[in-house]
Design a protein around this motif. Structure first.
Motif, PDB file in Angstrom:
ATOM      1  N   VAL A 170      86.592  66.740  55.848  1.00 36.35           N
ATOM      2  CA  VAL A 170      86.085  66.343  54.531  1.00 36.35           C
ATOM      3  C   VAL A 170      84.709  66.957  54.328  1.00 36.35           C
ATOM      4  CG1 VAL A 170      87.411  64.207  54.449  1.00 36.35           C
ATOM      5  CG2 VAL A 170      85.129  64.195  55.462  1.00 36.35           C
ATOM      6  N   ASP A 171      84.388  67.182  53.055  1.00 35.49           N
ATOM      7  CA  ASP A 171      83.097  67.773  52.717  1.00 35.49           C
ATOM      8  C   ASP A 171      82.805  67.475  51.253  1.00 35.49           C
ATOM      9  OD1 ASP A 171      80.749  69.096  53.058  1.00 35.49           O
ATOM     10  OD2 ASP A 171      81.585  71.107  52.904  1.00 35.49           O
ATOM     11  N   LEU A 172      81.550  67.660  50.863  1.00 32.68           N
ATOM     12  CA  LEU A 172      81.121  67.501  49.475  1.00 32.68           C
ATOM     13  C   LEU A 172      80.722  68.858  48.916  1.00 32.68           C
ATOM     14  CD1 LEU A 172      78.953  64.281  48.973  1.00 32.68           C
ATOM     15  CD2 LEU A 172      81.287  64.711  48.284  1.00 32.68           C
ATOM     16  N   VAL A 173      81.147  69.134  47.681  1.00 30.67           N
ATOM     17  CA  VAL A 173      80.767  70.342  46.964  1.00 30.67           C
ATOM     18  C   VAL A 173      79.898  69.922  45.792  1.00 30.67           C
ATOM     19  CG1 VAL A 173      81.575  72.341  45.665  1.00 30.67           C
ATOM     20  CG2 VAL A 173      82.854  71.554  47.654  1.00 30.67           C
ATOM     21  N   ALA A 174      78.704  70.484  45.704  1.00 26.96           N
ATOM     22  CA  ALA A 174      77.746  70.119  44.659  1.00 26.96           C
ATOM     23  C   ALA A 174      77.905  71.046  43.463  1.00 26.96           C
ATOM     24  CB  ALA A 174      76.320  70.196  45.202  1.00 26.96           C
ATOM     25  N   ARG A 227      95.145  59.643  59.340  1.00 29.91           N
ATOM     26  CA  ARG A 227      94.971  59.319  60.757  1.00 29.91           C
ATOM     27  C   ARG A 227      93.557  59.577  61.271  1.00 29.91           C
ATOM     28  NH1 ARG A 227     100.358  61.612  60.799  1.00 29.91           N
ATOM     29  NH2 ARG A 227     101.880  60.073  61.564  1.00 29.91           N
ATOM     30  N   GLY A 228      92.887  60.556  60.720  1.00 20.14           N
ATOM     31  CA  GLY A 228      91.543  60.881  61.199  1.00 20.14           C
ATOM     32  C   GLY A 228      90.810  61.746  60.199  1.00 20.14           C
ATOM     33  N   ILE A 229      89.503  61.594  60.149  1.00 17.19           N
ATOM     34  CA  ILE A 229      88.665  62.412  59.286  1.00 17.19           C
ATOM     35  C   ILE A 229      87.514  62.976  60.116  1.00 17.19           C
ATOM     36  CG2 ILE A 229      89.231  61.243  57.132  1.00 17.19           C
ATOM     37  CD1 ILE A 229      86.715  59.623  57.401  1.00 17.19           C
ATOM     38  N   ASP A 230      87.134  64.192  59.783  1.00 22.23           N
ATOM     39  CA  ASP A 230      86.031  64.876  60.459  1.00 22.23           C
ATOM     40  C   ASP A 230      85.064  65.344  59.387  1.00 22.23           C
ATOM     41  OD1 ASP A 230      84.998  66.248  63.053  1.00 22.23           O
ATOM     42  OD2 ASP A 230      85.013  67.848  61.554  1.00 22.23           O
ATOM     43  N   SER A 231      83.816  64.925  59.468  1.00 23.47           N
ATOM     44  CA  SER A 231      82.826  65.207  58.433  1.00 23.47           C
ATOM     45  C   SER A 231      81.634  65.932  59.043  1.00 23.47           C
ATOM     46  CB  SER A 231      82.366  63.915  57.761  1.00 23.47           C
ATOM     47  OG  SER A 231      81.563  63.151  58.645  1.00 23.47           O
ATOM     48  N   GLU A 252      90.600  57.578  62.990  1.00 21.67           N
ATOM     49  CA  GLU A 252      89.665  58.210  63.925  1.00 21.67           C
ATOM     50  C   GLU A 252      88.585  58.951  63.141  1.00 21.67           C
ATOM     51  OE1 GLU A 252      89.663  61.602  67.476  1.00 21.67           O
ATOM     52  OE2 GLU A 252      91.547  60.852  66.651  1.00 21.67           O
ATOM     53  N   PHE A 253      87.348  58.688  63.474  1.00 22.81           N
ATOM     54  CA  PHE A 253      86.206  59.256  62.753  1.00 22.81           C
ATOM     55  C   PHE A 253      85.409  60.138  63.710  1.00 22.81           C
ATOM     56  CE2 PHE A 253      82.186  58.230  60.073  1.00 22.81           C
ATOM     57  CZ  PHE A 253      82.256  59.493  59.518  1.00 22.81           C
ATOM     58  N   THR A 254      85.296  61.422  63.398  1.00 19.53           N
ATOM     59  CA  THR A 254      84.514  62.364  64.190  1.00 19.53           C
ATOM     60  C   THR A 254      83.579  63.134  63.259  1.00 19.53           C
ATOM     61  OG1 THR A 254      86.238  64.064  64.001  1.00 19.53           O
ATOM     62  CG2 THR A 254      86.300  62.626  65.947  1.00 19.53           C
ATOM     63  N   ARG A 255      82.640  63.836  63.855  1.00 19.09           N
ATOM     64  CA  ARG A 255      81.681  64.621  63.083  1.00 19.09           C
ATOM     65  C   ARG A 255      81.484  65.976  63.750  1.00 19.09           C
ATOM     66  NH1 ARG A 255      76.465  64.323  65.495  1.00 19.09           N
ATOM     67  NH2 ARG A 255      76.385  62.812  67.213  1.00 19.09           N
ATOM     68  N   SER A 256      80.980  66.923  62.981  1.00 15.90           N
ATOM     69  CA  SER A 256      80.707  68.253  63.508  1.00 15.90           C
ATOM     70  C   SER A 256      79.308  68.316  64.096  1.00 15.90           C
ATOM     71  CB  SER A 256      80.850  69.302  62.390  1.00 15.90           C
ATOM     72  OG  SER A 256      79.886  69.061  61.375  1.00 15.90           O
ATOM     73  N   ASP A 263      82.354  74.630  62.529  1.00 13.52           N
ATOM     74  CA  ASP A 263      83.085  73.480  63.051  1.00 13.52           C
ATOM     75  C   ASP A 263      83.992  72.878  61.989  1.00 13.52           C
ATOM     76  OD1 ASP A 263      81.931  73.810  65.470  1.00 13.52           O
ATOM     77  OD2 ASP A 263      80.566  72.106  65.345  1.00 13.52           O
ATOM     78  N   GLN A 264      83.711  73.139  60.720  1.00 15.07           N
ATOM     79  CA  GLN A 264      84.537  72.644  59.617  1.00 15.07           C
ATOM     80  C   GLN A 264      85.101  73.816  58.820  1.00 15.07           C
ATOM     81  OE1 GLN A 264      82.083  69.590  57.528  1.00 15.07           O
ATOM     82  NE2 GLN A 264      83.703  68.261  58.259  1.00 15.07           N
ATOM     83  N   ALA A 265      85.666  74.761  59.530  1.00 15.73           N
ATOM     84  CA  ALA A 265      86.131  75.988  58.888  1.00 15.73           C
ATOM     85  C   ALA A 265      87.272  75.716  57.915  1.00 15.73           C
ATOM     86  CB  ALA A 265      86.583  76.991  59.953  1.00 15.73           C
ATOM     87  N   TRP A 266      88.125  74.739  58.185  1.00 13.59           N
ATOM     88  CA  TRP A 266      89.271  74.462  57.321  1.00 13.59           C
ATOM     89  C   TRP A 266      88.821  74.029  55.935  1.00 13.59           C
ATOM     90  CZ3 TRP A 266      93.740  75.958  59.455  1.00 13.59           C
ATOM     91  CH2 TRP A 266      93.833  76.007  60.850  1.00 13.59           C
TER      92      TRP A 266
END
Length: 503
Positions: A170-174, A227-231, A252-256, A263-266
């Motif tokens: 997941v990510d935010l676009v401004a 199932r899981g998010i990576d921010s 499941e909650f993880t971070r870069s 680390d969040q290339a997708w």
């Protein structure tokens, strides 16, 4: 255990010291354990105390400071005189700065203070100046990581090992345009790792509460379980509200890693290939901008996930400085979900039912209409998007065959048309001699610009080789006008006779 006084420790050491030195190794170990338990000494220190023949070692409690207040004040004055530079630079400057200030009568140091100032190391100078820097606000505190982030595990790009559908980045676009002040709209982007399924939710502002509400909404609208998010490490994600949401729903909650975008290339790839491609880089703010984004993502969600194939990396091998990548055949996110063994049949049936009802042309027409509305909002205009009728859809279908002639078809990416340039920025160097050159071309049309330039030089004209390109342009314009005169010339004699017979 009660603390022994100094007198009691001395008496105990005197009583055990001779017996300790004369005992065997086993007895020494037993005496040492008892002595450490009573005094609280460290084992190594107890060995030194009991093994020493002289009196007990007494630690120094204090010593007179080498750099007293006079030295501190002198260094403070010199630091200010040097425009508050760092200790290493000030240390190198002191042999020059101190004599210079003394020579001009600005400083008068005692000889002892002067020697201590010049002999102080850079670390000592920084230590003595630390209170002044803190009060002056020059020493910036390092940004501390939130305490909640310490309980969130870190996941890198290499840690994704063919996950099941439901693990997403997941990510935010401004949507701030070319300025970041004020409030503006954001887009929460969720990209599934296994299938490439993408979800976009517009947000009025960047706020952790709105992000948590958006995840509540996505959990019910996505076709598969989350199932899981990576921010990343932004405060809109790293907060107690989102941690509680993931804990409550078993996600499941993880971070870069900080400052590691790969680390969040997708999701970073989807930010550009989907969000920026649809919305552009203009500024959107207020409820009108969020409502336009909501309608755009409602259509683009179905168009991208059901009708936009994408590549997926299969393997990557590095040979020296070269990286060889192999990709799977392009598939839509829906096709990847249909082929997945981790998706139950009921979900696949729902996706098939939705797929049958979708009209890709109507979705694309809706996207183009909302993009036109968003482009107007980015320019400061107020437009209204009307629902499309079948006649409009037929018109849109007919326009697709010749859309390539219009250039950029996305209204959010069209550039303003520039006025045609008709003026010159420099005077024409061949303006005075052009009538002569035109006569030469009339007599010999095949002459090159280079030959004409050499001919002008022979006639005494002062032209350089750098002006050849200008002459080539003028000759090209002359030939174009000559060709037009031939095409649109008056009819030939036999053509006129034919017209006379017809009349």
């Amino acid at each position: 255990m009660a603390k022994l006084s100094k007198q009691s420790r001395r008496e105990l050491i005197d009583a055990l010291r001779r017996r300790y030195r004369e005992s065997s190794a086993a007895d020494k170990a037993r005496i040492l354990d008892e002595f450490v338990a009573v005094t609280g000494y460290h084992c190594k220190h107890a060995i030194r105390v009991l093994g020493r023949s002289g009196p007990e070692y007494v630690c120094r409690t204090s010593r007179s400071p080498v750099y007293d207040d006079a030295v501190r004040e002198a260094i403070g004055v010199l630091w200010e005189a040097a425009d508050r530079i760092c200790g290493k630079r000030l240390k190198a400057l002191l042999p020059v700065l101190v004599p210079s200030l003394e020579r001009h009568g600005h400083l008068a140091l005692d000889e002892t203070v002067r020697q201590r100032v010049l002999s102080a190391s850079a670390a000592t100078i920084d230590r003595l100046l630390r209170p002044r820097r803190q009060s002056a606000g020059k020493q910036r505190r390092r940004r501390q990581q939130p305490r909640v982030a310490q309980g969130i595990p870190v996941r890198t790009f290499a840690d994704w090992d063919d996950p099941k559908p439901g693990f997403a980045e997941v990510d935010l676009v401004a949507h701030c345009g070319d300025r970041v002040e004020g409030s503006f709209a954001h887009t929460l982007v969720l990209a599934d790792i296994a299938s490439g399924w993408i979800e976009c939710v517009p947000l009025l502002v960047r706020d952790s509460a709105l992000v948590a509400d958006a995840f509540e909404r996505l959990r019910t609208t996505m076709p598969f379980a989350m199932r899981g998010i990576d921010s990343d490490n932004g405060s809109e994600f790293i907060n107690d509200a989102l941690v509680a949401f993931c804990t409550r729903h078993g996600i499941e909650f993880t971070r870069s890693r900080p400052y590691r975008k790969n680390d969040q290339a997708w999701v970073e790839q989807k930010n550009g290939a989907v969000v920026r491609r649809l919305v552009g880089h203009g500024r959107l703010e207020g409820l009108r901008g969020v409502e336009a984004l909501e309608r755009l993502y409602a259509a683009s969600r179905l168009f991208v996930n059901f009708f936009q194939p994408s590549f997926k990396l299969l393997e990557k091998q590095r040979q020296g400085a070269r990286v060889h990548k192999r990709y799977q055949l392009p598939q839509t996110p829906c096709e990847r979900l249909m082929a997945s063994k981790d998706i139950d049949q009921s979900t696949k049936d729902k996706l098939t039912a939705v797929m049958i009802t979708l009209d890709p042309l109507r979705l694309l027409d809706e996207i183009r209409a909302v993009q036109h509305h968003i482009a107007g909002l980015q320019r400061g205009e107020t437009l209204h998007v009307l629902p499309h009728r079948d006649a409009d859809l037929d018109r849109f279908l007919k326009e697709l065959a010749r859309a390539w002639k219009s250039g950029e078809v996305r209204p959010t990416h069209r550039r303003d048309a520039k006025p045609e340039r008709y003026w010159r920025t420099r005077p024409d160097p061949f303006e005075a001699v052009w009538p002569r050159v035109a006569l030469w071309l009339e007599s010999e049309p095949d002459q090159t610009a280079k030959a004409l330039l050499q001919r002008l030089r022979k006639d005494g004209e002062d032209f350089t080789d750098g002006q050849l390109r200008t002459l080539q342009r003028r000759v090209k314009e002359w030939r174009l006008q000559a060709a037009r005169r031939l095409v649109f010339a008056a009819p030939r004699s036999h053509d006129r006779s034919v017209d006379t017979v017809r009349t």
